[in-house]
Design a protein around this motif. Sequence first.
Motif, PDB file in Angstrom:
ATOM      1  N   LEU A 174      -8.221 -14.263  47.866  1.00 40.19           N
ATOM      2  CA  LEU A 174      -7.918 -15.490  47.079  1.00 40.19           C
ATOM      3  C   LEU A 174      -8.506 -16.792  47.935  1.00 40.19           C
ATOM      4  O   LEU A 174      -9.159 -17.738  47.498  1.00 40.19           O
ATOM      5  CB  LEU A 174      -6.468 -15.602  46.879  1.00 40.19           C
ATOM      6  N   LEU A 175      -7.944 -16.799  49.279  1.00 37.38           N
ATOM      7  CA  LEU A 175      -8.686 -17.876  50.371  1.00 37.38           C
ATOM      8  C   LEU A 175     -10.080 -17.841  50.075  1.00 37.38           C
ATOM      9  O   LEU A 175     -10.631 -19.047  50.076  1.00 37.38           O
ATOM     10  CB  LEU A 175      -8.016 -17.471  51.601  1.00 37.38           C
ATOM     11  N   VAL A 176     -10.636 -16.860  50.339  1.00 44.31           N
ATOM     12  CA  VAL A 176     -12.372 -16.859  50.261  1.00 44.31           C
ATOM     13  C   VAL A 176     -12.799 -17.489  48.904  1.00 44.31           C
ATOM     14  O   VAL A 176     -13.942 -18.256  48.801  1.00 44.31           O
ATOM     15  CB  VAL A 176     -13.080 -15.430  50.868  1.00 44.31           C
ATOM     16  N   VAL A 177     -12.270 -16.984  47.780  1.00 48.92           N
ATOM     17  CA  VAL A 177     -12.554 -17.297  46.618  1.00 48.92           C
ATOM     18  C   VAL A 177     -12.524 -18.919  46.281  1.00 48.92           C
ATOM     19  O   VAL A 177     -13.175 -19.679  46.167  1.00 48.92           O
ATOM     20  CB  VAL A 177     -11.992 -16.483  45.461  1.00 48.92           C
ATOM     21  N   VAL A 178     -11.299 -19.330  46.754  1.00 44.50           N
ATOM     22  CA  VAL A 178     -10.855 -20.881  46.476  1.00 44.50           C
ATOM     23  C   VAL A 178     -11.771 -21.592  47.317  1.00 44.50           C
ATOM     24  O   VAL A 178     -12.451 -22.546  46.936  1.00 44.50           O
ATOM     25  CB  VAL A 178      -9.358 -21.082  46.961  1.00 44.50           C
ATOM     26  N   LEU A 179     -11.905 -21.195  48.714  1.00 47.65           N
ATOM     27  CA  LEU A 179     -12.800 -22.064  49.492  1.00 47.65           C
ATOM     28  C   LEU A 179     -14.230 -21.930  49.091  1.00 47.65           C
ATOM     29  O   LEU A 179     -14.972 -23.024  48.980  1.00 47.65           O
ATOM     30  CB  LEU A 179     -12.879 -21.420  51.029  1.00 47.65           C
ATOM     31  N   THR A 180     -14.801 -20.819  48.694  1.00 45.33           N
ATOM     32  CA  THR A 180     -16.238 -20.732  48.075  1.00 45.33           C
ATOM     33  C   THR A 180     -16.246 -21.774  47.133  1.00 45.33           C
ATOM     34  O   THR A 180     -17.311 -22.478  46.939  1.00 45.33           O
ATOM     35  CB  THR A 180     -16.469 -19.308  47.630  1.00 45.33           C
ATOM     36  N   VAL A 181     -15.529 -21.792  46.004  1.00 49.58           N
ATOM     37  CA  VAL A 181     -15.674 -22.630  44.946  1.00 49.58           C
ATOM     38  C   VAL A 181     -15.433 -24.159  45.226  1.00 49.58           C
ATOM     39  O   VAL A 181     -16.313 -24.934  44.967  1.00 49.58           O
ATOM     40  CB  VAL A 181     -14.341 -22.228  43.720  1.00 49.58           C
ATOM     41  N   LEU A 182     -14.479 -24.529  46.285  1.00 48.81           N
ATOM     42  CA  LEU A 182     -14.296 -26.011  46.730  1.00 48.81           C
ATOM     43  C   LEU A 182     -15.637 -26.346  47.332  1.00 48.81           C
ATOM     44  O   LEU A 182     -16.030 -27.383  47.229  1.00 48.81           O
ATOM     45  CB  LEU A 182     -13.208 -25.831  47.582  1.00 48.81           C
ATOM     46  N   PHE A 183     -16.259 -25.399  48.264  1.00 54.47           N
ATOM     47  CA  PHE A 183     -17.202 -25.845  49.055  1.00 54.47           C
ATOM     48  C   PHE A 183     -18.634 -26.227  48.115  1.00 54.47           C
ATOM     49  O   PHE A 183     -19.129 -26.934  48.025  1.00 54.47           O
ATOM     50  CB  PHE A 183     -17.336 -24.889  50.209  1.00 54.47           C
ATOM     51  N   ALA A 184     -18.441 -25.128  46.954  1.00 54.43           N
ATOM     52  CA  ALA A 184     -19.565 -25.058  46.144  1.00 54.43           C
ATOM     53  C   ALA A 184     -19.719 -26.399  45.294  1.00 54.43           C
ATOM     54  O   ALA A 184     -20.721 -27.046  45.113  1.00 54.43           O
ATOM     55  CB  ALA A 184     -19.561 -24.046  45.301  1.00 54.43           C
TER      56      ALA A 184
END
Length: 328
Positions: free
Chosen positions: A43-53
């Motif tokens: 969840l952490l990785v997905v959320v950060l990936t989306v935020l950064f994207a």
Amino acid sequence: MYGFKWIFLDVRPSSIFSAASPQAERIRSLTAGFLAAAAAILLLVVVLTVLFAIRYRSGRRPKEPEQVSGNRRLELAMIGVPLLLVTGFFFWSMRTMNAVLPDRGQHRPDVIITGRQWFWQASYPGTGVMTANEIHLPVGRRLLLQLNAGDVIHDWWVPALGGKMDMIPGVDNYLWVTIRETGIYEGACSEFCGQEHAWMRIRVVAESEEDYARWLVAEGAVARSPFDTGARVARDTLAQAGAPLFLSATCGSCHRVAGTAANGVVGPDLTHFAVRQTMLAGMQPNDSEHVAAWLADPQRIKPGAHMPRFILPPDSIRALTAYLEQLK
Ligand code: CUA
């Protein structure tokens, strides 16, 4: 005579999330812990990936996040958090293994289960009882299972009852199991062991101490002979024809029927075959129709099974079926 009291559709869900023993509960907790940690990280990785994207996509300012190097705190956290997680799970796993596996030297099994292509043989030390595929165990006390293999590597796993354990030729492995409730618990061989691996199902019949004791006594008795009662009905006459045929057709070279000359150990023990609900390691219901079809052509039903096709005339098949179906 042991009755058919346990023949009810009391089959329990076959999942570690339906744990029916303290050992399975420990494994369930560990699995849930692993799943929760893995889900949180994902969840952490997905959320950060989306935020950064979104934040740093092209056309946006700044195009790149601020670059950091030599930040001790950040580096310690990056090493420390995974290390803590791995260490925590290591000790949690060790504790779970301790609860499921016996200590060295605790080797007085309640039942010895041997995986074979493609069935389960169970013997009960000190009782002379031997059976196959439907393994009866009492509820309410901690039992030690001894697991080994007669040919290739198999793997014992009844998820609701706890640990999964490899069965290796020449090696004895052990598992604790304390079954809480009566019922039928299903499992399957969990290590590829050849053509019929998928049809190597386990059924553990968990019963009260009294029912279990009664079952042991009944199973310890020699096989019922169709000649004992005299030919009262046509079925008995047929079974009386089947009994000598069982020996002359060399069935006894591979199968044991206690109290007769049949003492083979290659195939499943058939002494009280007719008491079992299923045949061929849980593949089919145990009734005259399925037994007759099996005798007519085993390779059509379970290709690769070690039972050869004997090309028996229909009369012989009927007689053998009648004999087998009275082995209660
Ligand atoms: Cu036995 Cu797979």
